[in-house]
Write a protein that holds these residues in place. Structure first.
Motif, PDB file in Angstrom:
ATOM      1  N   SER A  81      12.828   4.860   2.323  1.00 46.19           N
ATOM      2  CA  SER A  81      11.904   3.797   2.795  1.00 46.19           C
ATOM      3  C   SER A  81      10.726   4.423   3.396  1.00 46.19           C
ATOM      4  N   LEU A  82       9.552   4.730   2.632  1.00 45.55           N
ATOM      5  CA  LEU A  82       8.335   5.396   3.045  1.00 45.55           C
ATOM      6  C   LEU A  82       7.279   4.406   3.386  1.00 45.55           C
ATOM      7  N   GLY A  83       6.670   4.595   4.839  1.00 44.54           N
ATOM      8  CA  GLY A  83       5.871   3.760   5.151  1.00 44.54           C
ATOM      9  C   GLY A  83       4.526   4.194   5.249  1.00 44.54           C
ATOM     10  N   THR A  84       3.526   3.352   5.524  1.00 38.26           N
ATOM     11  CA  THR A  84       1.907   3.729   5.677  1.00 38.26           C
ATOM     12  C   THR A  84       1.736   3.435   7.002  1.00 38.26           C
ATOM     13  N   ARG A  85       0.649   3.910   7.573  1.00 37.17           N
ATOM     14  CA  ARG A  85       0.328   3.752   8.781  1.00 37.17           C
ATOM     15  C   ARG A  85      -0.312   2.595   9.038  1.00 37.17           C
ATOM     16  N   ASN A  86      -0.209   1.725  10.272  1.00 33.23           N
ATOM     17  CA  ASN A  86      -0.935   0.354  10.417  1.00 33.23           C
ATOM     18  C   ASN A  86      -2.597   0.773  10.056  1.00 33.23           C
ATOM     19  N   GLU A  87      -2.964   1.766  10.684  1.00 31.45           N
ATOM     20  CA  GLU A  87      -4.379   2.065  10.870  1.00 31.45           C
ATOM     21  C   GLU A  87      -5.035   2.215   9.221  1.00 31.45           C
ATOM     22  N   ASP A  88      -4.264   2.351   8.174  1.00 31.77           N
ATOM     23  CA  ASP A  88      -4.481   2.778   6.946  1.00 31.77           C
ATOM     24  C   ASP A  88      -4.490   1.439   6.128  1.00 31.77           C
ATOM     25  N   ILE A  89      -3.933   0.274   6.619  1.00 33.08           N
ATOM     26  CA  ILE A  89      -3.632  -0.838   5.980  1.00 33.08           C
ATOM     27  C   ILE A  89      -5.247  -1.432   5.417  1.00 33.08           C
ATOM     28  N   GLN A  90      -6.108  -1.570   6.354  1.00 32.28           N
ATOM     29  CA  GLN A  90      -7.338  -2.188   5.709  1.00 32.28           C
ATOM     30  C   GLN A  90      -7.899  -1.518   4.641  1.00 32.28           C
ATOM     31  N   ASN A  91      -8.021  -0.108   4.765  1.00 27.02           N
ATOM     32  CA  ASN A  91      -8.524   0.596   3.742  1.00 27.02           C
ATOM     33  C   ASN A  91      -7.740   0.731   2.380  1.00 27.02           C
ATOM     34  N   LEU A  92      -6.621   0.497   2.560  1.00 26.90           N
ATOM     35  CA  LEU A  92      -5.543   0.476   1.385  1.00 26.90           C
ATOM     36  C   LEU A  92      -6.002  -1.069   0.692  1.00 26.90           C
ATOM     37  N   ALA A  93      -6.267  -2.035   1.479  1.00 22.12           N
ATOM     38  CA  ALA A  93      -6.525  -3.220   0.950  1.00 22.12           C
ATOM     39  C   ALA A  93      -8.066  -3.465   0.412  1.00 22.12           C
ATOM     40  N   GLN A  94      -8.959  -2.826   0.901  1.00 22.21           N
ATOM     41  CA  GLN A  94     -10.328  -2.762   0.506  1.00 22.21           C
ATOM     42  C   GLN A  94     -10.885  -2.126  -0.530  1.00 22.21           C
ATOM     43  N   SER A  95      -9.845  -0.933  -0.923  1.00 17.81           N
ATOM     44  CA  SER A  95     -10.351  -0.159  -2.127  1.00 17.81           C
ATOM     45  C   SER A  95      -8.902   0.220  -2.783  1.00 17.81           C
ATOM     46  N   GLN A  96      -9.223  -0.046  -4.039  1.00 18.13           N
ATOM     47  CA  GLN A  96      -7.941   0.190  -4.987  1.00 18.13           C
ATOM     48  C   GLN A  96      -7.968   1.912  -5.158  1.00 18.13           C
ATOM     49  N   GLU A  97      -9.217   2.604  -4.951  1.00 15.42           N
ATOM     50  CA  GLU A  97      -9.299   3.986  -5.283  1.00 15.42           C
ATOM     51  C   GLU A  97      -8.521   4.415  -3.976  1.00 15.42           C
ATOM     52  N   ALA A  98      -8.656   3.851  -2.904  1.00 12.02           N
ATOM     53  CA  ALA A  98      -7.755   4.505  -1.621  1.00 12.02           C
ATOM     54  C   ALA A  98      -6.485   4.407  -1.959  1.00 12.02           C
ATOM     55  N   ALA A  99      -5.914   3.219  -2.366  1.00  9.35           N
ATOM     56  CA  ALA A  99      -4.550   2.987  -2.609  1.00  9.35           C
ATOM     57  C   ALA A  99      -3.811   4.069  -3.686  1.00  9.35           C
ATOM     58  N   THR A 100      -4.947   4.198  -4.570  1.00  9.75           N
ATOM     59  CA  THR A 100      -4.521   5.109  -5.616  1.00  9.75           C
ATOM     60  C   THR A 100      -4.434   6.994  -4.930  1.00  9.75           C
ATOM     61  N   ALA A 101      -5.392   7.192  -4.119  1.00 11.74           N
ATOM     62  CA  ALA A 101      -5.187   8.562  -3.468  1.00 11.74           C
ATOM     63  C   ALA A 101      -4.192   8.460  -2.652  1.00 11.74           C
ATOM     64  N   TRP A 102      -3.774   7.422  -1.961  1.00 13.39           N
ATOM     65  CA  TRP A 102      -2.656   7.485  -1.141  1.00 13.39           C
ATOM     66  C   TRP A 102      -1.122   7.599  -1.840  1.00 13.39           C
ATOM     67  N   VAL A 103      -1.057   7.030  -3.062  1.00 12.01           N
ATOM     68  CA  VAL A 103      -0.127   7.165  -3.953  1.00 12.01           C
ATOM     69  C   VAL A 103      -0.037   8.594  -4.630  1.00 12.01           C
ATOM     70  N   SER A 104      -1.237   9.096  -5.063  1.00 12.59           N
ATOM     71  CA  SER A 104      -1.307  10.294  -5.580  1.00 12.59           C
ATOM     72  C   SER A 104      -1.080  11.520  -4.561  1.00 12.59           C
ATOM     73  N   ALA A 105      -1.366  11.412  -3.479  1.00 13.49           N
ATOM     74  CA  ALA A 105      -1.016  12.288  -2.284  1.00 13.49           C
ATOM     75  C   ALA A 105       0.367  12.266  -1.641  1.00 13.49           C
ATOM     76  N   ASN A 106       1.210  10.988  -1.774  1.00 10.54           N
ATOM     77  CA  ASN A 106       2.074  10.767  -0.945  1.00 10.54           C
ATOM     78  C   ASN A 106       3.505  10.527  -1.732  1.00 10.54           C
ATOM     79  N   VAL A 107       3.305   9.861  -3.059  1.00  5.32           N
ATOM     80  CA  VAL A 107       4.406   9.579  -3.931  1.00  5.32           C
ATOM     81  C   VAL A 107       4.620  10.202  -5.061  1.00  5.32           C
ATOM     82  N   GLN A 108       3.388  10.441  -5.954  1.00  2.41           N
ATOM     83  CA  GLN A 108       3.364  11.097  -7.282  1.00  2.41           C
ATOM     84  C   GLN A 108       4.016  12.313  -7.189  1.00  2.41           C
TER      85      GLN A 108
END
Length: 345
Positions: A81-108
């Motif tokens: 079970s892999l978590g995101t930091r609370n301080e990253d939630i707003q950015n992940l919500a406001q930008s699909q690109e930010a979510a994609t970058a997070w997944v590209s760096a930490n999951v893919q």
């Protein structure tokens, strides 16, 4: 067949295997362990992963991406079970690109060698300043996963008892005013997400804190799964505070018409020191052993046929946490010795 095609087929095969594992194990009464890293004297991630394997711990939960932990998990059967930091939630919500970058760096980069079962958007962020963004952050991260063929990874969040305005009796459970709208947006996400695996809500359940804050009205036996006289709530009888706390969430979900959302216990445990005599190694061992025995064979009075998966808190005592009980939830000391007899390893 090209090298790229071979890699893609391998990735899809691993994704399918993880999906099958989750379908077979979810709700089976299994127990994992949270792995925190708030210590300056902890074993290396490779040593820790070896401990999980020797002890037969099937699930690991980490609170944010750690490349050295993810690398150590490569090729193992441990489901993460892999978590995101609370301080990253707003950015992940406001930008699909930010979510994609997070997944590209930490999951893919790890998807073909690490069994990632869940991604948790924040920890105990409801209620709080990030709460309103969690539903959209979940949607964006899920969209990014789907775009690379990883839609079988469940995306969820983790809430504590603070999200509830009424805790007892369980039938009165309701989300607080600050939590109800974020919870509705999360439930809407669950309803819209087409997935082959269940999407559970993770909840943190700590009978210790309820007992420690009011020992005159919360009997130790009730917190320890030892009660012989039940607490009666309508037609339901409760012999453990754990069940009552879990059912408070089920009742609250019912009230926002989300009674089909399953639960996973993201954290539960008992500290071995820091608030004597309420804390002791014997109390910690008793609670955790009884918890494991209880969830392997029992649902709750409200959901008797629905076994829970739970993550014990936590793997190690961590010396960089707040002094007192927060430093003493570990099953092991930093030198890898058991705090009390528990795992057969």
């Amino acid at each position: 067949m090209t090298t790229m095609s071979l890699q893609w087929n391998k990735l899809m095969l691993v994704t399918t295997i993880v999906s099958v594992l989750l379908i077979c194990s979810f709700g089976r009464g299994d127990v994992g362990v949270n792995y925190g890293l708030n210590g300056d004297n902890l074993p290396s991630p490779s040593e820790v992963v070896g401990m999980y394997q020797r002890c037969g711990i099937p699930y690991m939960r980490i609170f944010e991406p750690k490349p050295d932990v993810l690398d150590a998990l490569r090729g193992t059967e441990i489901i993460l079970s892999l978590g995101t930091r609370n301080e990253d939630i707003q950015n992940l919500a406001q930008s699909q690109e930010a979510a994609t970058a997070w997944v590209s760096a930490n999951v893919q980069p790890y998807a073909n060698s690490v069994k990632i079962g869940w991604i948790t958007i924040g920890n105990e962020a409801i209620p709080g300043p990030s709460a309103a963004f969690i539903g959209q952050a979940m949607t964006n991260v899920r969209n990014s996963l789907a775009s690379i063929g990883l839609s079988n990874i469940a995306v969820t969040t983790v809430v504590s008892m603070e999200a509830l305005s009424v805790t007892y009796p369980p039938s009165a459970g309701a989300f607080s005013n600050e939590a109800v709208n974020p919870m509705r947006s999360i439930v809407q996400y669950f309803a819209n997400a087409a997935s082959q695996t269940p999407i559970p809500l993770m909840v943190n359940i700590y009978p210790y804190f309820a007992y420690a804050s009011d020992p005159d009205h919360v009997p130790l036996d009730y917190a320890m799964f030892h009660a012989t006289t039940p607490v009666v709530d309508g037609e339901l009888k409760y012999f453990s505070l754990f069940d009552a706390m879990v059912d408070s969430f089920y009742a609250a979900l019912d009230k926002i018409k989300a009674g089909t959302v399953p639960l996973i216990v993201g954290e539960t445990g008992w500290p071995s020191a820091g608030n004597d005599p309420k804390t002791s190694k014997e109390n910690a061992r008793t609670y955790n052993q009884n918890l494991v025995s209880h969830i392997k064979g029992n649902g709750t009075p409200r959901k008797p046929g629905q076994l829970l998966t739970a993550f014990l808190f936590e793997m190690f005592n961590e010396n960089k946490k707040e002094a007192g009980v927060e430093q003493n939830f570990g099953l092991f000391t930093p030198d890898k010795q058991p705090v009390y007899p528990f795992w057969d390893c």
